[in-house]
Design a protein around this motif. Structure first.
Motif, PDB file in Angstrom:
ATOM      1  N   TRP A 118       0.847  -1.178   0.000  1.00 47.22           N
ATOM      2  CA  TRP A 118       0.000   0.000   0.000  1.00 47.22           C
ATOM      3  C   TRP A 118       0.891   1.238   0.000  1.00 47.22           C
ATOM      4  CZ3 TRP A 118       0.915  -3.219   4.017  1.00 47.22           C
ATOM      5  CH2 TRP A 118       1.502  -2.681   5.161  1.00 47.22           C
TER       6      TRP A 118
ATOM      7  N   THR B 286      -5.427  -3.243   5.289  1.00 41.63           N
ATOM      8  CA  THR B 286      -5.196  -3.721   3.922  1.00 41.63           C
ATOM      9  C   THR B 286      -5.542  -5.201   3.800  1.00 41.63           C
ATOM     10  OG1 THR B 286      -3.498  -2.047   3.525  1.00 41.63           O
ATOM     11  CG2 THR B 286      -3.443  -3.986   2.103  1.00 41.63           C
TER      12      THR B 286
ATOM     13  N   ARG C 276      -4.370   9.232   8.749  1.00 37.69           N
ATOM     14  CA  ARG C 276      -5.551   9.618   7.961  1.00 37.69           C
ATOM     15  C   ARG C 276      -5.225   9.685   6.466  1.00 37.69           C
ATOM     16  NH1 ARG C 276      -6.408  12.931  12.238  1.00 37.69           N
ATOM     17  NH2 ARG C 276      -5.532  14.739  11.167  1.00 37.69           N
TER      18      ARG C 276
ATOM     19  N   ARG D 233      -6.882   7.413   3.594  1.00 39.19           N
ATOM     20  CA  ARG D 233      -7.594   8.063   2.494  1.00 39.19           C
ATOM     21  C   ARG D 233      -7.043   7.597   1.141  1.00 39.19           C
ATOM     22  NH1 ARG D 233      -6.473  11.470  -0.922  1.00 39.19           N
ATOM     23  NH2 ARG D 233      -4.549  12.151   0.040  1.00 39.19           N
ATOM     24  N   ARG D 234      -5.734   7.630   0.982  1.00 43.78           N
ATOM     25  CA  ARG D 234      -5.148   7.270  -0.316  1.00 43.78           C
ATOM     26  C   ARG D 234      -5.454   5.821  -0.688  1.00 43.78           C
ATOM     27  NH1 ARG D 234       0.544   8.767  -2.987  1.00 43.78           N
ATOM     28  NH2 ARG D 234      -0.544  10.755  -3.123  1.00 43.78           N
ATOM     29  N   ASN D 235      -5.514   4.952   0.302  1.00 39.14           N
ATOM     30  CA  ASN D 235      -5.739   3.527   0.042  1.00 39.14           C
ATOM     31  C   ASN D 235      -7.195   3.112   0.203  1.00 39.14           C
ATOM     32  OD1 ASN D 235      -2.845   2.408  -0.313  1.00 39.14           O
ATOM     33  ND2 ASN D 235      -2.714   3.758   1.462  1.00 39.14           N
ATOM     34  N   ARG D 236      -8.064   4.077   0.428  1.00 39.13           N
ATOM     35  CA  ARG D 236      -9.506   3.845   0.606  1.00 39.13           C
ATOM     36  C   ARG D 236      -9.790   2.831   1.718  1.00 39.13           C
ATOM     37  NH1 ARG D 236      -9.559   3.979  -5.546  1.00 39.13           N
ATOM     38  NH2 ARG D 236     -10.190   6.121  -5.980  1.00 39.13           N
ATOM     39  N   LEU D 237      -9.162   3.054   2.858  1.00 41.81           N
ATOM     40  CA  LEU D 237      -9.309   2.153   4.004  1.00 41.81           C
ATOM     41  C   LEU D 237     -10.050   2.799   5.175  1.00 41.81           C
ATOM     42  CD1 LEU D 237      -5.658   0.735   4.018  1.00 41.81           C
ATOM     43  CD2 LEU D 237      -7.725  -0.435   3.210  1.00 41.81           C
ATOM     44  N   GLU D 238     -10.593   3.988   4.964  1.00 40.14           N
ATOM     45  CA  GLU D 238     -11.208   4.724   6.067  1.00 40.14           C
ATOM     46  C   GLU D 238     -12.315   3.950   6.771  1.00 40.14           C
ATOM     47  OE1 GLU D 238     -11.012   5.816   2.833  1.00 40.14           O
ATOM     48  OE2 GLU D 238     -10.943   8.002   2.780  1.00 40.14           O
ATOM     49  N   GLN D 239     -13.082   3.159   6.040  1.00 41.40           N
ATOM     50  CA  GLN D 239     -14.216   2.445   6.637  1.00 41.40           C
ATOM     51  C   GLN D 239     -13.786   1.317   7.575  1.00 41.40           C
ATOM     52  OE1 GLN D 239     -17.341   3.632   6.320  1.00 41.40           O
ATOM     53  NE2 GLN D 239     -16.268   5.265   5.254  1.00 41.40           N
ATOM     54  N   ARG D 240     -12.538   0.896   7.468  1.00 41.12           N
ATOM     55  CA  ARG D 240     -12.069  -0.206   8.326  1.00 41.12           C
ATOM     56  C   ARG D 240     -11.401   0.263   9.609  1.00 41.12           C
ATOM     57  NH1 ARG D 240      -9.502  -3.473   3.344  1.00 41.12           N
ATOM     58  NH2 ARG D 240     -11.469  -4.146   2.444  1.00 41.12           N
TER      59      ARG D 240
END
Length: 160
Positions: free
Chosen positions: A19, A78, A97, A101-108
């Motif tokens: 990532w 990830t 943060r 954000r860059r890896n679209r992992l905010e929801q986890r």
């Protein structure tokens, strides 16, 4: 990421995962950021061992206490796990943060910008010029002046 140096983006990798990771310039973080920039990971064997254990125990939840810039947090997220990360240092929390954000992992990931302690309260954080994670905190009375070279952050207890 206002009021902090921009991310030095590095490709982090461990246990067949990779990532983009937001790190500090090595002028302010020679250890964690430096290792991720140079080797792709920090505490590689330990992170891999945590991930191996989490793979065997699905679903898993990682509680990352003192998340620094989020090596364990990003690795677990990830891999698909939920994570609760406690990181009181504002510049480190901002890097977590940005990585999420860059890896679209905010929801986890749920990020708490606080210290953990025996009871709710306040802690004064000191500074370390070359290791953003090597910061000591000291519990202080409510309303106390933390001193010119420190700032106050909330303390929460894990069971709350």
């Amino acid at each position: 990421m206002s009021a902090t140096a921009p991310c030095v983006w590095a490709t982090a990798r461990v246990a067949n995962l990779a990532w983009s990771h937001c790190t500090h310039p090595t002028t302010v973080d020679t250890i964690v950021s430096g290792d991720i920039q140079t080797n792709g990971c920090f505490e590689c064997e330990s992170v891999a061992a945590v991930l191996a254990t989490m793979r065997q125990q699905r679903p898993s939840l990682l509680v990352d206490i003192g998340g620094n810039i989020g090596m364990y947090t990003a690795a677990a997220a990830t891999q698909g796990h939920r994570v609760h990360t406690y990181e009181p240092v504002p510049t480190n929390a901002a890097r977590i943060r940005e990585t999420l954000r860059r890896n679209r992992l905010e929801q986890r990931v749920t990020l708490y910008e606080a210290c953990l302690g025996p009871a709710p309260g306040w802690a004064a954080l000191g500074k370390n010029a070359t290791n953003q994670g090597g910061i000591r905190h000291e519990l202080v009375a409510s309303g106390a002046d933390p001193g010119a070279d420190r700032h106050l952050v909330p303390v929460v207890s894990l069971d709350t």
